[in-house]
Design a protein around this motif. Structure first.
Motif, PDB file in Angstrom:
ATOM      1  N   ARG A 267      10.759   9.892  -3.318  1.00  0.00           N
ATOM      2  CA  ARG A 267      10.377   8.741  -2.481  1.00  0.00           C
ATOM      3  C   ARG A 267       9.408   9.178  -1.392  1.00  0.00           C
ATOM      4  NH1 ARG A 267      11.754   3.649  -4.292  1.00  0.00           N
ATOM      5  NH2 ARG A 267      11.753   2.937  -2.137  1.00  0.00           N
TER       6      ARG A 267
ATOM      7  N   TYR B 103      15.964  11.921  -5.835  1.00  0.00           N
ATOM      8  CA  TYR B 103      15.526  10.573  -5.452  1.00  0.00           C
ATOM      9  C   TYR B 103      14.853  10.579  -4.081  1.00  0.00           C
ATOM     10  CZ  TYR B 103      15.760   5.622  -4.246  1.00  0.00           C
ATOM     11  OH  TYR B 103      15.446   4.336  -3.857  1.00  0.00           O
TER      12      TYR B 103
ATOM     13  N   ASP C 199       9.324   2.018  -8.127  1.00  0.00           N
ATOM     14  CA  ASP C 199       8.397   1.844  -7.009  1.00  0.00           C
ATOM     15  C   ASP C 199       7.005   1.763  -7.633  1.00  0.00           C
ATOM     16  OD1 ASP C 199       6.476   3.461  -4.947  1.00  0.00           O
ATOM     17  OD2 ASP C 199       8.021   2.407  -3.824  1.00  0.00           O
TER      18      ASP C 199
END
Length: 413
Positions: free
Chosen positions: A30, A26, A68
């Motif tokens: 990102r 993760y 996102d």
């Protein structure tokens, strides 16, 4: 038009799961999204470590989520095993390899595939997809399979293991790039005939802003009735590799160690058994919290006077670097470690902890008493923790991995 790298990332651990693989993946993606990359994550429905689907989710055929603007998460149907029994877990792992492969076929305009291990079967999916789509794939090597499952006693060496070893070697050679998390893994890869030019080590690390030192949570301190005792804490997976049964046996053998309070914050295949052992010994100074949300976990970590890092005594585990050492360092928690090899070298280099021989009961108890009675050494170790965390910044490591992947793709275009 500016080139936008599209990464297909295959992993069976992803948030809201909170284990080290989920966190690493993760946080990496990102940062990659910040660099402008498009990432599609193929994963299963969250169930680790209990093998039980999290509330709010259902093990359905497929579900698409938008994490996102540049991150899409696709969850696929798998056989979910409640983390008991080797055969059930293998079926669990293999079912994800199949379902992730099928789902990934329909992802268009992918530039590179990343498949992360463990578990081992995820990389099978990555390799087959690479062949089908004619694009490079990256083997992120976080554990040596199948050797590790033999080491912890989950399976005995035999025909099936030998077959997996042959597949393992094939996958290493088939990968366009291998990203091991430790230097020891590089040596292992060389024994398999892998050229060092296609290896890029990216260790685990920590986002320091997420694990800042905080004062002891006084409400929790009072609630747990700690009363000035020296708090030793363990966080993370409670599995066969971590030898926490040894820790419980040691606590019991040392007249229950009334000057100490032990917190085991986490879950895993061995938690029930280890917790039952502690209950049978009537150890009133031992607490098992189970899995906790990250914010709640930090409250418990705030109480730690020392953080326990422990692995079974085995040559294989000399190559392992538990990710918790970076988080504990960032929170300036001195470590008491039953580990050997590369992770020990890191902690020693920065003077961030003290050590006992893995599964050596007398030495473990002696080192605990030593830490409890030496406040000045604890303060020195805290400074060492601070330096360690500064040298393993997750953002820098993520960017290093991204740059290597981008280079791989551009060289092949």
């Amino acid at each position: 038009m500016e080139f936008q790298l599209h990464i297909l990332f295959i992993t069976d651990n992803y948030p809201p799961e909170v284990n080290a693989p989920a966190t690493r993946t993760y946080e990496h993606i990102r940062f990659w999204a910040e660099k402008g990359a498009k990432i599609t994550v193929i994963t299963c429905f969250p169930n680790f470590p209990k093998g039980k689907i999290f509330d709010g989710y259902k093990n359905s055929l497929i579900k698409k989520e938008l994490d996102d603007e540049n991150i899409t998460v696709i969850r696929v149907l798998t056989y979910i095993s409640q983390n008991s029994g080797t055969i059930k877990r293998i079926v669990d792992y293999f079912s994800f390899a199949v379902s992730s492969f099928i789902a990934s076929i329909f992802i268009k305009k992918v530039d590179v595939i990343i498949a992360t291990s463990p578990q081992f079967f995820t990389t099978w999916s990555g390799s087959l997809l690479s062949f089908l789509k004619r694009i490079p794939w990256v083997f992120e090597l976080r554990d040596i399979w199948p050797a590790s499952i033999v080491t912890v006693g989950a399976m005995k060496k035999g025909f099936f293991i030998k077959m997996l070893e042959k597949i393992e070697k094939h996958l290493y050679h088939a990968a366009s790039l291998i990203v091991p998390v430790t230097a020891s893994f590089i040596s292992y890869l060389k024994t398999k005939g892998i050229n060092e030019n296609k290896i890029e080590m990216i260790t685990n690390g920590v986002i320091k802003e997420n694990f800042k030192p905080i004062p002891k949570d006084r409400d929790l301190y009072e609630k747990l009735n700690i009363n000035g005792r020296f708090v030793v804490g363990y966080t993370g997976t409670i599995g066969m590799a971590h030898a926490l049964d040894f820790i419980i046996e040691s606590i019991n053998s040392a007249n229950k160690m009334e000057h100490f309070f032990f917190i085991f914050a986490g879950d895993g295949a061995e938690r029930k058994r280890v917790q039952e052992t502690a209950a049978n010994y009537n150890l009133s100074n031992v607490l098992f919290t189970g899995m906790l949300p990250k914010d709640e976990m930090k409250k418990y970590i705030s109480l730690f006077d020392a953080a326990l890092v422990n692995l079974r005594k085995s040559d294989l585990f000399k190559d392992v670097i538990p990710s918790k050492i970076f988080e504990m360092a960032a929170m300036e928690k001195p470590m008491i470690c039953g580990i050997e090899g590369e992770s020990k070298n890191i902690i020693e280099k920065f003077n961030a902890g003290i050590f006992f021989e893995p599964e050596n009961r007398d030495e473990f108890i002696s080192k605990l008493e030593h830490l409890r009675k030496n406040e000045s050494e604890l303060e020195n170790l805290k400074q060492g923790c601070k330096k360690l965390a500064e040298n393993y910044d997750r953002k820098k490591l993520a960017y290093q991995m991204y740059d290597r992947i981008e280079k791989l793709v551009k060289e092949g275009r």
